[in-house]
Scaffold this active site. Structure first.
Site, PDB file in Angstrom:
ATOM      1  N   ASP A 150       1.014  -0.992  -0.129  1.00  0.00           N
ATOM      2  CA  ASP A 150      -0.484   0.314   0.531  1.00  0.00           C
ATOM      3  C   ASP A 150       0.684   0.652   0.125  1.00  0.00           C
ATOM      4  O   ASP A 150       2.199   1.284  -0.108  1.00  0.00           O
ATOM      5  CB  ASP A 150      -0.849  -0.186   1.199  1.00  0.00           C
ATOM      6  CG  ASP A 150      -0.528  -0.508   2.499  1.00  0.00           C
ATOM      7  OD1 ASP A 150       0.850  -0.183   2.634  1.00  0.00           O
ATOM      8  OD2 ASP A 150      -1.104  -0.758   3.555  1.00  0.00           O
ATOM      9  N   ASN A 169      -7.471  -3.520  14.211  1.00  0.00           N
ATOM     10  CA  ASN A 169      -8.483  -4.185  13.704  1.00  0.00           C
ATOM     11  C   ASN A 169      -9.059  -5.050  12.669  1.00  0.00           C
ATOM     12  O   ASN A 169     -10.079  -5.073  11.976  1.00  0.00           O
ATOM     13  CB  ASN A 169      -9.325  -2.683  13.283  1.00  0.00           C
ATOM     14  CG  ASN A 169      -8.801  -2.308  11.926  1.00  0.00           C
ATOM     15  OD1 ASN A 169      -8.100  -2.706  11.094  1.00  0.00           O
ATOM     16  ND2 ASN A 169      -9.678  -1.115  11.333  1.00  0.00           N
ATOM     17  N   HIS A 193      -7.084  -5.260   9.878  1.00  0.00           N
ATOM     18  CA  HIS A 193      -6.767  -5.358   8.466  1.00  0.00           C
ATOM     19  C   HIS A 193      -6.082  -5.476   7.867  1.00  0.00           C
ATOM     20  O   HIS A 193      -4.452  -5.855   8.468  1.00  0.00           O
ATOM     21  CB  HIS A 193      -6.632  -3.818   8.008  1.00  0.00           C
ATOM     22  CG  HIS A 193      -5.972  -2.782   8.268  1.00  0.00           C
ATOM     23  ND1 HIS A 193      -6.051  -1.565   9.596  1.00  0.00           N
ATOM     24  CD2 HIS A 193      -4.858  -2.483   9.099  1.00  0.00           C
ATOM     25  CE1 HIS A 193      -4.738  -1.047   9.396  1.00  0.00           C
ATOM     26  NE2 HIS A 193      -4.051  -1.831   9.119  1.00  0.00           N
ATOM     27  N   GLU A 230      -9.393  -2.459   5.180  1.00  0.00           N
ATOM     28  CA  GLU A 230     -10.578  -1.905   6.584  1.00  0.00           C
ATOM     29  C   GLU A 230     -11.073  -2.818   6.586  1.00  0.00           C
ATOM     30  O   GLU A 230     -12.298  -3.339   5.820  1.00  0.00           O
ATOM     31  CB  GLU A 230     -10.655  -0.662   6.610  1.00  0.00           C
ATOM     32  CG  GLU A 230      -9.367   0.301   6.587  1.00  0.00           C
ATOM     33  CD  GLU A 230      -9.009   0.566   7.805  1.00  0.00           C
ATOM     34  OE1 GLU A 230      -8.476  -0.306   8.721  1.00  0.00           O
ATOM     35  OE2 GLU A 230      -8.355   1.982   8.108  1.00  0.00           O
TER      36      GLU A 230
HETATM   37  C1  GLP Z   1      -0.375   0.180   8.500  1.00  0.00           C
HETATM   38  C2  GLP Z   1       0.327  -0.744   7.428  1.00  0.00           C
HETATM   39  C3  GLP Z   1      -0.262  -2.283   7.261  1.00  0.00           C
HETATM   40  C4  GLP Z   1      -0.127  -2.967   9.011  1.00  0.00           C
HETATM   41  C5  GLP Z   1      -0.453  -2.192   9.974  1.00  0.00           C
HETATM   42  C6  GLP Z   1       0.138  -2.870  11.658  1.00  0.00           C
HETATM   43  O1  GLP Z   1      -2.131   0.326   8.445  1.00  0.00           O
HETATM   44  N1  GLP Z   1      -0.674  -0.360   5.945  1.00  0.00           N
HETATM   45  O2  GLP Z   1       0.198  -2.956   6.305  1.00  0.00           O
HETATM   46  O3  GLP Z   1       0.248  -4.023   8.869  1.00  0.00           O
HETATM   47  O4  GLP Z   1      -0.095  -0.681   9.586  1.00  0.00           O
HETATM   48  O5  GLP Z   1       1.610  -2.174  11.836  1.00  0.00           O
HETATM   49  P1  GLP Z   1       2.235  -1.944  12.540  1.00  0.00           P
HETATM   50  O6  GLP Z   1       3.424  -2.970  12.303  1.00  0.00           O
HETATM   51  O7  GLP Z   1       2.899  -0.506  13.145  1.00  0.00           O
HETATM   52  O8  GLP Z   1       1.150  -2.774  14.076  1.00  0.00           O
END
Ligand code: GLP
Length: 274
Positions: A67, A137, A139, A144
């Site tokens: 993304d 959540n 995702h 989402e």
């Molecule tokens: C963002 C990214 C996800 C990632 C998530 C969790 O929203 N788009 O790909 O998995 O954060 O991030 P973290 O590893 O910092 O908890």
């Protein structure tokens, strides 16, 4: 789904890096699906160390990130392009021209990014191994809750929760985007192999739903239950709410004993067979 539980986040990173190195050993032209967020940083550090030690090369690798935010210049320190440059690309020998993110250039219609990205992934031969983190959540990427389970790369508006979770990475007064272009859930499921990484107690509830909950668009990561080759790599804290924790650990021991007896190299691991 195969669930692997390790003592701490460093062991999670070592295992994830092992899987990537094993793949590159027999497919140097592999196509990697990469992720941002705090979780995969430790894995990237292990890969960088192995690259520096001459154990691995990314020269022929192509990468596609999950993304990218809409509304940030790619040079912004908060863009996922900058994140990847800083935490991986700038330090390894990957060809920058073969590192793709679903970026929307200034003035471009963000709705046009997805179809092009999908075509590029197909033209590269599809993703051999997709690395995933998970949002609190449930995702994956920026899919989402409520995302279509058949979705392809497209624009997504972030939920308030994700916006707030990710605000820790922005300084006060910085522009923080509300929208992103993300691979869709069906795009992710097309990957041949998937590694879902989660570390820390704050991920335990999301992991419990992902592994043991019913498949639902309201918890997008549950869809991974349908994929043939998903490994869920957890530290003890992220695994702490799993009801069948003892069973997963028992399975891991049994599989280790099969590997000890019949060979544990990538060649002998069915996960790597096409
Ligand atoms: C963002 C990214 C996800 C990632 C998530 C969790 O929203 N788009 O790909 O998995 O954060 O991030 P973290 O590893 O910092 O908890």
């Amino acid at each position: 789904m195969e669930v692997f539980i390790f003592k701490d986040s460093q062991q999670v990173a070592e295992y994830a890096a092992d899987m990537i190195c094993n793949l590159l050993d027999f497919k140097s032209r592999a196509v990697l699906g990469l992720a941002t967020g705090t979780t995969p940083i430790a894995t990237y550090e292990v890969l960088i160390n192995r690259f520096r030690a001459g154990q691995i090369s990314f020269k022929r690798v192509t990468s596609f990130n999950l993304d990218e935010y809409i509304g940030l210049q790619s040079s912004s320190p908060h863009s996922y392009r900058s994140f990847m440059n800083k935490h991986l690309f700038d330090t390894i020998d990957i060809d920058p021209a073969r590192t793709y993110l679903p970026e929307c250039s200034p003035g471009q219609d963000p709705r046009s990014v997805g179809p092009d990205y999908e075509q590029r992934i197909v033209a590269a031969g599809g993703i051999d191994l997709q690395l995933l983190g998970i949002g609190g959540n449930g995702h994956i990427g920026f899919n989402e809750p409520g995302s279509s389970l058949g979705s392809r790369t497209r624009v997504k508006v972030l939920t308030q929760r994700t916006f707030e979770d990710n605000s820790r990475l922005f300084n006060e007064g910085d522009f923080q985007p509300h929208m992103a272009v993300t691979m869709g859930i069906a795009t992710i499921l097309d990957a041949r192999r998937i590694l879902l990484l989660a570390t820390g107690e704050h991920k335990a509830a999301a992991i419990k739903d992902t592994v043991e909950g019913a498949i639902s668009a309201m918890h997008p990561a549950t869809v991974l239950q349908q994929h043939q080759r998903v490994r869920v790599i957890l530290d003890e804290a992220a695994a702490s709410q799993l009801e069948h924790l003892d069973y997963y650990q028992w399975v891991q021991l049994q599989n280790d004993s099969i590997a000890a007896k019949h060979g544990g190299s990538a060649d002998e691991d069915p996960w790597f067979h096409n």
